[in-house]
Design a protein around this motif. Structure first.
Motif, PDB file in Angstrom:
ATOM      1  N   TYR A  31       0.836  -1.206   0.000  1.00  0.00           N
ATOM      2  CA  TYR A  31       0.000   0.000   0.000  1.00  0.00           C
ATOM      3  C   TYR A  31       0.870   1.255   0.000  1.00  0.00           C
ATOM      4  N   ARG A  32       1.920   1.254   0.793  1.00  0.00           N
ATOM      5  CA  ARG A  32       2.788   2.430   0.861  1.00  0.00           C
ATOM      6  C   ARG A  32       3.507   2.678  -0.462  1.00  0.00           C
ATOM      7  N   VAL A  33       3.984   1.635  -1.095  1.00  0.00           N
ATOM      8  CA  VAL A  33       4.673   1.797  -2.380  1.00  0.00           C
ATOM      9  C   VAL A  33       3.701   2.298  -3.441  1.00  0.00           C
ATOM     10  N   ARG A  34       2.500   1.717  -3.473  1.00  0.00           N
ATOM     11  CA  ARG A  34       1.494   2.179  -4.446  1.00  0.00           C
ATOM     12  C   ARG A  34       1.119   3.630  -4.197  1.00  0.00           C
ATOM     13  N   ALA A  35       0.951   4.004  -2.932  1.00  0.00           N
ATOM     14  CA  ALA A  35       0.604   5.385  -2.601  1.00  0.00           C
ATOM     15  C   ALA A  35       1.729   6.335  -3.005  1.00  0.00           C
ATOM     16  N   PHE A  36       2.971   5.928  -2.820  1.00  0.00           N
ATOM     17  CA  PHE A  36       4.108   6.763  -3.228  1.00  0.00           C
ATOM     18  C   PHE A  36       4.097   7.002  -4.731  1.00  0.00           C
ATOM     19  N   LEU A  44       3.481  10.413  -6.850  1.00  0.00           N
ATOM     20  CA  LEU A  44       4.458  10.882  -7.830  1.00  0.00           C
ATOM     21  C   LEU A  44       3.791  11.157  -9.178  1.00  0.00           C
ATOM     22  N   LEU A  45       2.887  10.282  -9.584  1.00  0.00           N
ATOM     23  CA  LEU A  45       2.173  10.471 -10.843  1.00  0.00           C
ATOM     24  C   LEU A  45       1.273  11.704 -10.788  1.00  0.00           C
ATOM     25  N   ILE A  46       0.572  11.883  -9.692  1.00  0.00           N
ATOM     26  CA  ILE A  46      -0.291  13.061  -9.545  1.00  0.00           C
ATOM     27  C   ILE A  46       0.547  14.340  -9.549  1.00  0.00           C
TER      28      ILE A  46
END
Length: 100
Positions: A21-26, A30-32
């Motif tokens: 979850y943390r990696v996906r949120a990071f 970054l994409l946003i």
């Protein structure tokens, strides 16, 4: 209040899920950030509508590539399993014929 105890495997599963979850949120952040930076650059030059279209098209391409990659990997996985099953069946048939 009674506190529930988790087994080691359950705790490790939750720990790994939290890390994912943390990696996906990071990466989502970054994409946003990239999209907002790109939009703000276009908007600062007075072409905000181009920024909206650019971000929307890039997001659609990104989603499309993700879907395509999942489809290709699923197809390849099925192909590998089919090849393994066919090879196993051929080997079993060959083994039974040569054991006699």
């Amino acid at each position: 209040m009674h506190r529930s105890r988790l087994s080691f495997d359950e705790a490790m599963t939750l720990w790994e899920a939290r890390d994912v979850y943390r990696v996906r949120a990071f990466f989502r952040g970054l994409l946003i950030l990239f999209f907002l930076l790109e939009f703000s650059m276009e908007a600062s030059h007075g072409y905000w509508y181009i920024g909206v279209v650019l971000v929307a098209v890039q997001y659609a391409v990104l989603r499309g590539l993700g879907w395509l990659l999942r489809w290709v990997l699923r197809w390849a996985n099925r192909g590998v399993y089919w090849c393994v099953d066919a090879t196993k069946a051929a080997l079993v048939t060959w083994w039974h014929e040569h054991r006699r």
